[in-house]
Design a protein around this motif. Structure first.
Motif, PDB file in Angstrom:
ATOM      1  N   MET A  66      42.574  36.343  37.978  1.00  0.00           N
ATOM      2  CA  MET A  66      41.518  36.789  37.073  1.00  0.00           C
ATOM      3  C   MET A  66      41.940  36.611  35.619  1.00  0.00           C
ATOM      4  O   MET A  66      41.177  36.952  34.700  1.00  0.00           O
TER       5      MET A  66
ATOM      6  N   HIS B 102      41.486  35.912  50.058  1.00  0.00           N
ATOM      7  CA  HIS B 102      42.261  34.801  49.494  1.00  0.00           C
ATOM      8  C   HIS B 102      43.725  34.857  49.944  1.00  0.00           C
ATOM      9  O   HIS B 102      44.364  33.837  50.163  1.00  0.00           O
TER      10      HIS B 102
ATOM     11  N   ARG C  97      36.676  36.675  33.981  1.00  0.00           N
ATOM     12  CA  ARG C  97      36.258  35.546  34.841  1.00  0.00           C
ATOM     13  C   ARG C  97      34.969  35.914  35.565  1.00  0.00           C
ATOM     14  O   ARG C  97      34.985  36.385  36.708  1.00  0.00           O
ATOM     15  N   PHE C  98      33.855  35.710  34.887  1.00  0.00           N
ATOM     16  CA  PHE C  98      32.566  36.057  35.508  1.00  0.00           C
ATOM     17  C   PHE C  98      31.463  35.068  35.137  1.00  0.00           C
ATOM     18  O   PHE C  98      30.284  35.354  35.295  1.00  0.00           O
ATOM     19  N   ILE C  99      31.854  33.920  34.634  1.00  0.00           N
ATOM     20  CA  ILE C  99      30.863  32.948  34.150  1.00  0.00           C
ATOM     21  C   ILE C  99      30.544  31.927  35.250  1.00  0.00           C
ATOM     22  O   ILE C  99      31.444  31.245  35.743  1.00  0.00           O
TER      23      ILE C  99
ATOM     24  N   LEU D   3      40.223  45.183  33.164  1.00  0.00           N
ATOM     25  CA  LEU D   3      41.258  44.940  34.173  1.00  0.00           C
ATOM     26  C   LEU D   3      42.082  43.713  33.793  1.00  0.00           C
ATOM     27  O   LEU D   3      43.309  43.704  33.911  1.00  0.00           O
TER      28      LEU D   3
ATOM     29  N   GLY E  82      43.394  29.502  41.522  1.00  0.00           N
ATOM     30  CA  GLY E  82      43.132  30.297  42.730  1.00  0.00           C
ATOM     31  C   GLY E  82      42.280  31.526  42.461  1.00  0.00           C
ATOM     32  O   GLY E  82      41.209  31.426  41.863  1.00  0.00           O
ATOM     33  N   ASP E  83      42.778  32.669  42.878  1.00  0.00           N
ATOM     34  CA  ASP E  83      42.020  33.920  42.719  1.00  0.00           C
ATOM     35  C   ASP E  83      42.473  34.710  41.494  1.00  0.00           C
ATOM     36  O   ASP E  83      42.132  35.885  41.360  1.00  0.00           O
TER      37      ASP E  83
ATOM     38  N   GLN F 168      46.071  43.452  33.225  1.00  0.00           N
ATOM     39  CA  GLN F 168      46.897  42.519  34.009  1.00  0.00           C
ATOM     40  C   GLN F 168      47.689  41.570  33.118  1.00  0.00           C
ATOM     41  O   GLN F 168      48.826  41.209  33.426  1.00  0.00           O
TER      42      GLN F 168
ATOM     43  N   ILE G   1      35.741  44.170  34.670  1.00  0.00           N
ATOM     44  CA  ILE G   1      36.477  42.912  34.887  1.00  0.00           C
ATOM     45  C   ILE G   1      37.292  42.557  33.641  1.00  0.00           C
ATOM     46  O   ILE G   1      38.452  42.151  33.736  1.00  0.00           O
TER      47      ILE G   1
ATOM     48  N   TRP H 208      35.641  31.394  42.479  1.00  0.00           N
ATOM     49  CA  TRP H 208      36.975  30.814  42.574  1.00  0.00           C
ATOM     50  C   TRP H 208      36.953  29.359  43.044  1.00  0.00           C
ATOM     51  O   TRP H 208      37.970  28.674  42.950  1.00  0.00           O
TER      52      TRP H 208
END
Lengths: 253, 253
Positions: free
Chosen positions: A249, B46, A225-227, A39, A246-247, A43, A36, B85
């Motif tokens: 990352m 999403h 974004r995993f918290i 990536l 939204g979605d 991005q 994650i 999310w």
């Protein structure tokens, strides 16, 4: 001197504790978190340095400087995604390969299967960066992260010294988590590689405040974004975690 | 009868071989692949069912039907991202938990830490879906993937029978990799859960051709962007892999 921070930060100590918590009671594997995070790094590079702008067909090499720990692993994952997307041509410099952890050798094999080039000496790195026609558009600094403790050891001392002395004539440097060479909490303590872009993972570290105060041309993103809300509350980083739209990352702070 | 396919497909046998190759000589971990695949599933949801359209504040539950293998794991990862999310409220039904593989129990713990609800019986599932005011906006079918072999065993036989009999009155069903109950290569062989959206992972399986020919309201996406050009060439899926734009990890086919 105290600088007012535009965002909550995680000290080196807290970042270490949070990371341990994710992988112990949180039961995340390092493979998951690194995928994650890496990536997100790729991005952000695609957002900030999109193909056909900074990165052209003739100038599409991304030199990935890979450190000996997890920060380096994030760089290896980022290199894989960038290469898969087709518009970037990463080259890795990974001088101190971990021998104790299989994950790193697996990440390297994944890059080899994508025909990603590797340079093995600092001399080669310097040669690549000193030549104007070598096609390097960007440098990713995935050398050290929140667990960095001085002193810098060879060859990283020379590498960081070289970047510090020459960054004004080099392609933009994107630092993962902290600008390597900086103290996680205190910021610059000697050499400064002059990163243009900082990618904070999980949450910004205290030195990110100093980074964004370094000039209007400094860009700062958040990824990883995993918290979950309980951990965000416990470590007082709810405000920064809430910034992802939204979605997405990744988010520009 | 042979149907002309608008895309190259991977047979059940080839999909199995490719998967084995990724994890053996390719040296990917299942954690890595599942994280990318599950994230893709969440991102497609999403895109196709965005918050404030299909999914409203009162109608934001996503019932995730989790099978015993890797397809179920993709569903667990998707549930985690959707919950993180903030606009979706996943509920999982995971009746046959793997006891031999730690990965699955870790994925479940990650969901528990996000306060994701679980229903444990088919009766509860039916009760949830039969009540108009239960707030379920979507169903994710993460029951079976490319390695599915009949017969369906309890409780999946009853579950798939129920979905097949009632799907016209149920929220849209999103199937991961194959519509569960279908044969990977031959398509419908009995019960048909009437999925509205199919998410092919790595590459479409032969039954995806039958799915997209099922009506203009059937939507089909691709996710699982981790295939290098050598493997794409070997398995003759270069055309489908080339459809991802830029840094997108998912694409509508």
């Amino acid at each position: 001197m105290s600088i007012l921070s535009p965002f909550k930060t995680l000290s080196a100590k807290s970042a270490f504790q949070l990371d341990q918590e994710l992988m112990s009671t949180g039961e995340f594997s390092i493979d998951q978190l690194m995928e994650i995070a890496g990536l997100a790094v790729a991005q952000i590079i695609h957002k900030q340095y999109p193909p056909s702008q900074t990165v052209t067909k003739k100038n599409n090499k991304v030199l990935v400087l890979v450190g000996p720990g997890n920060n380096g692993g994030d760089g290896l994952v980022a290199a894989r995604h960038l290469k898969l997307w087709g518009s970037y041509d990463p080259i890795i410099f990974y001088p101190k390969k971990s021998t104790s952890n299989q994950l790193y050798s697996r990440l390297v094999k994944q890059l080899q299967d994508l025909d990603i080039e590797e340079v093995s000496t600092l001399t080669e790195v310097k040669h690549l960066l000193d030549r104007r026609d070598s096609g390097v558009a960007l440098i990713i600094d995935a050398l050290f992260g929140f667990s960095f403790k001085p002193p810098l050891r060879p060859p990283f001392d020379d590498l960081i010294g070289y970047l510090s002395a020459n960054h004004k004539h080099l392609p933009p440097i994107v630092s993962v988590d902290i600008p390597s060479g900086w103290d996680v909490d205190a910021g610059p303590v000697g050499d400064d590689i002059g990163a243009s872009c900082l990618i904070s993972l999980t949450a910004p570290k205290p030195c990110a405040t100093i980074f964004v105060n370094g000039g209007s041309d400094k860009v700062h993103y958040l990824g990883g974004r995993f918290i979950n809300p309980h951990i965000a509350k416990k470590y007082d980083i709810e405000d920064v975690i809430s910034k992802y739209p939204g979605d997405e990352m990744v988010v520009k702070l």
